[in-house]
Design a protein around this motif. Sequence first.
Motif, PDB file in Angstrom:
ATOM      1  N   UNK A 167       0.824  -1.218   0.000  1.00 48.75           N
ATOM      2  CA  UNK A 167       0.000   0.000   0.000  1.00 48.75           C
ATOM      3  C   UNK A 167       0.849   1.255   0.000  1.00 48.75           C
ATOM      4  N   UNK A 168       2.128   1.129  -0.355  1.00 47.80           N
ATOM      5  CA  UNK A 168       3.030   2.285  -0.316  1.00 47.80           C
ATOM      6  C   UNK A 168       2.617   3.356  -1.317  1.00 47.80           C
ATOM      7  N   UNK A 169       1.935   2.970  -2.372  1.00 45.74           N
ATOM      8  CA  UNK A 169       1.480   3.950  -3.354  1.00 45.74           C
ATOM      9  C   UNK A 169      -0.018   3.764  -3.559  1.00 45.74           C
ATOM     10  N   UNK A 170      -0.644   4.772  -4.152  1.00 36.52           N
ATOM     11  CA  UNK A 170      -2.082   4.698  -4.407  1.00 36.52           C
ATOM     12  C   UNK A 170      -2.367   5.114  -5.840  1.00 36.52           C
ATOM     13  N   UNK A 171      -3.157   4.379  -6.605  1.00 38.75           N
ATOM     14  CA  UNK A 171      -3.810   3.134  -6.213  1.00 38.75           C
ATOM     15  C   UNK A 171      -2.795   2.066  -5.764  1.00 38.75           C
ATOM     16  N   UNK A 172      -3.227   1.227  -4.823  1.00 39.44           N
ATOM     17  CA  UNK A 172      -2.347   0.201  -4.295  1.00 39.44           C
ATOM     18  C   UNK A 172      -1.993  -0.823  -5.371  1.00 39.44           C
ATOM     19  N   UNK A 173      -0.844  -1.501  -5.153  1.00 36.56           N
ATOM     20  CA  UNK A 173      -0.405  -2.563  -6.058  1.00 36.56           C
ATOM     21  C   UNK A 173      -0.934  -3.892  -5.534  1.00 36.56           C
ATOM     22  N   UNK A 174      -1.888  -4.481  -6.223  1.00 40.68           N
ATOM     23  CA  UNK A 174      -2.425  -5.765  -5.786  1.00 40.68           C
ATOM     24  C   UNK A 174      -1.339  -6.830  -5.775  1.00 40.68           C
ATOM     25  N   UNK A 175      -1.476  -7.759  -4.841  1.00 38.53           N
ATOM     26  CA  UNK A 175      -0.535  -8.861  -4.724  1.00 38.53           C
ATOM     27  C   UNK A 175      -0.965 -10.072  -5.531  1.00 38.53           C
ATOM     28  N   UNK A 176      -0.333 -11.184  -5.235  1.00 33.49           N
ATOM     29  CA  UNK A 176      -0.514 -12.379  -6.058  1.00 33.49           C
ATOM     30  C   UNK A 176      -1.498 -13.391  -5.527  1.00 33.49           C
ATOM     31  N   UNK A 177      -2.111 -13.150  -4.356  1.00 35.84           N
ATOM     32  CA  UNK A 177      -3.019 -14.140  -3.782  1.00 35.84           C
ATOM     33  C   UNK A 177      -4.376 -14.084  -4.486  1.00 35.84           C
TER      34      UNK A 177
END
Length: 316
Positions: free
Chosen positions: A89-99
């Motif tokens: 969540x360091x940037x917005x829009x957030x970077x979705x993960x792989x789950x």
Amino acid sequence: MRLNFAFGGVCGSDMHYFEHGRVGDSVLRGPMVLGHEFSAVVDEAGAGVEGFAPGDKVAVTPALPCQRCDYCHRGLTNLCTDMSFMGSAARFPHCDGGFASALVVEARRCIRLPEVADLRHVAMAEPYAVALHAISMASDLAGATVLVTGAGVIGQMCATAARAAGAARILMSDIAPAALERARGLGVDEVFDAADPAAIAALTEAQRCDAVFEASGAAPALSTAIAACKPRGVVVQVGFLPPKAPVDFAKLLTREITLVGTYRFINEFAEAVRQIVAGEVDLRPMISADLSLDAPEAVFERAFDKAETLKVMVHF
């Protein structure tokens, strides 16, 4: 490329987002898919993508540096000022993960694996890359005596990476007896109960450690790390310390000890994948549980059970 998720490891940052909605200054401002330690199988390569085909097994790096900032130009991509990091969540829009059962990533994130590669094992590459980078911040470890403070998964991986780098003797400290027992089983030479003043005195009075990797993120452990280090040795801070942590720095001066931080990884992800696939390291004994993401509450309940758990591996 469109990928089908294979296996993923639950990281401490995933747990912080799940429990607190933040990791340090990275605060959730909207929904975000977790997960940055995972392997996958190619479902569709996509137009213009070369070197990959449906069915290929891949390791996926979560880090995508901008390649434009000063740090990227200097080769310090882990310090990129505009990093895209999956599950952050360091940037917005957030970077979705792989789950996610299916996901789309840029091909440059992926390393094609041999057909026989163990995707469950390869999912350990990202935290092992963190450990490899931490080891790179120390001096030559050939024949060295190394202390790791904190017997969690990153501490265990630092011990593994130090052994692979030629360390002759690995010591480990922790406040949890169960964690120390696991450390013995994973091949650590000697363990110290950090809750026992006599044990810590025995560790620090000898000044026997050439390098120390502080992986617990606890201020008393950093004080112990400095006290246990030889003159002109190096202490590498791997774990995140709380703000205003009280640390005894006296011996840092009088022994001319080098204290250095370490953050994520640079090119060590590819090396971590290589070592795992080549069988040079076996990180699978650190996997404490294999659970389905169809029951996320059970996944995180197990992950928070530090007395019994190192790494929780998830799948669909």
